[in-house]
Design an enzyme around this catalytic site. Structure first.
Site, PDB file in Angstrom:
ATOM      1  N   THR A   1       0.851  -1.181   0.000  1.00 21.56           N
ATOM      2  CA  THR A   1       0.000   0.000   0.000  1.00 21.56           C
ATOM      3  C   THR A   1       0.892   1.237   0.000  1.00 21.56           C
ATOM      4  O   THR A   1       2.094   1.128  -0.210  1.00 21.56           O
ATOM      5  CB  THR A   1      -0.946  -0.012   1.221  1.00 21.56           C
ATOM      6  OG1 THR A   1      -0.160  -0.166   2.404  1.00 21.56           O
ATOM      7  CG2 THR A   1      -1.957  -1.160   1.125  1.00 21.56           C
TER       8      THR A   1
ATOM      9  N   VAL B   1       0.874   4.445   2.315  1.00 18.55           N
ATOM     10  CA  VAL B   1       1.354   5.085   3.540  1.00 18.55           C
ATOM     11  C   VAL B   1       2.233   4.116   4.328  1.00 18.55           C
ATOM     12  O   VAL B   1       3.241   4.512   4.913  1.00 18.55           O
ATOM     13  CB  VAL B   1       0.179   5.590   4.408  1.00 18.55           C
ATOM     14  CG1 VAL B   1       0.673   6.175   5.720  1.00 18.55           C
ATOM     15  CG2 VAL B   1      -0.659   6.618   3.639  1.00 18.55           C
ATOM     16  N   CYS B   2       1.884   2.846   4.317  1.00 14.42           N
ATOM     17  CA  CYS B   2       2.575   1.833   5.127  1.00 14.42           C
ATOM     18  C   CYS B   2       4.087   1.801   4.935  1.00 14.42           C
ATOM     19  O   CYS B   2       4.824   1.775   5.924  1.00 14.42           O
ATOM     20  CB  CYS B   2       1.981   0.456   4.885  1.00 14.42           C
ATOM     21  SG  CYS B   2       0.236   0.337   5.317  1.00 14.42           S
ATOM     22  N   PRO B   3       4.595   1.819   3.696  1.00 18.04           N
ATOM     23  CA  PRO B   3       6.054   1.731   3.578  1.00 18.04           C
ATOM     24  C   PRO B   3       6.773   2.937   4.167  1.00 18.04           C
ATOM     25  O   PRO B   3       7.906   2.807   4.623  1.00 18.04           O
ATOM     26  CB  PRO B   3       6.298   1.604   2.073  1.00 18.04           C
ATOM     27  CG  PRO B   3       5.038   1.994   1.410  1.00 18.04           C
ATOM     28  CD  PRO B   3       3.937   1.780   2.396  1.00 18.04           C
TER      29      PRO B   3
ATOM     30  N   ILE C   1       6.942   1.993   7.939  1.00 21.03           N
ATOM     31  CA  ILE C   1       7.754   0.812   8.213  1.00 21.03           C
ATOM     32  C   ILE C   1       9.236   1.102   7.993  1.00 21.03           C
ATOM     33  O   ILE C   1      10.075   0.755   8.826  1.00 21.03           O
ATOM     34  CB  ILE C   1       7.276  -0.377   7.357  1.00 21.03           C
ATOM     35  CG1 ILE C   1       5.850  -0.766   7.787  1.00 21.03           C
ATOM     36  CG2 ILE C   1       8.224  -1.561   7.480  1.00 21.03           C
ATOM     37  CD1 ILE C   1       5.158  -1.729   6.844  1.00 21.03           C
TER      38      ILE C   1
END
Length: 182
Positions: A48, A50-52, A55
């Site tokens: 997806t 925003v997730c990277p 993370i």
């Protein structure tokens, strides 16, 4: 009905993981982190947008968390195979690259449900972050909409405040004075 976790024992978990090297599989359970602080964070899905950003920012700061005797585990409802593929995908192709902590698979959605972050009708987790102390008590939780990433700096600040053992006013930072109860 949502239930608070702060001040209570963290819900137990046992999940399969892929190590941050993107090669090796493993497992993680709450008991693995006894005696250490733990940042357990949930994100909605692999691959997806925003997730990277979150993370990789947490991975970049992993050394700072290590200095504070704190481990990090990321969790989504994706499989360990999806996690592995995402780690092994180049950042310029919306991948993660190598990480400094494992990603856990909550494919059953039980852990997200136990931590109160599962969006049942969508089958994905909200962005939830929990700081669990060495005895297994939840000391901090923040849950927000999936469109907005969290702050690594605020997570570090709150962790340091919790570890300081004192009463910490707003915007407290290491070196600042604690409040004195009268």
């Amino acid at each position: 009905m949502a239930e608070r976790l702060v001040g209570r024992p963290a819900p137990e978990f046992n999940m399969e993981t892929v190590n941050g090297d993107g090669q090796n599989f493993g497992a993680a359970s709450l008991s693995d982190y006894r005696g250490k602080w733990l940042i357990l964070f949930f994100y909605p899905l692999d691959f997806t947008f925003v997730c990277p950003t979150e993370i990789t920012a947490l991975s970049d700061a992993a050394g700072e968390f290590k200095k504070l005797d704190t481990e990090i585990v990321g969790v989504s409802v994706d499989s360990i195979h999806s996690h592995r593929a995402w780690i092994n995908t180049a950042k310029e192709d919306n991948g993660l690259g190598k990480l400094n902590f494992p990603l856990a698979s909550d494919i059953t959605k039980n852990v997200a449900r136990d931590y109160g972050v599962l969006i049942e009708e969508e089958g994905v987790a909200l962005r939830g972050l929990f700081i669990i102390d060495p005895e297994g008590e939840v000391k901090y939780q923040v849950v927000n909409h999936n469109d907005v990433g969290r702050s690594v700096e605020e997570t570090l600040r709150v962790l340091q405040a919790l570890q300081s053992g004192g009463l910490c006013p707003i915007n407290w930072k290491p070196g600042d004075k604690h409040l004195v109860a009268k």
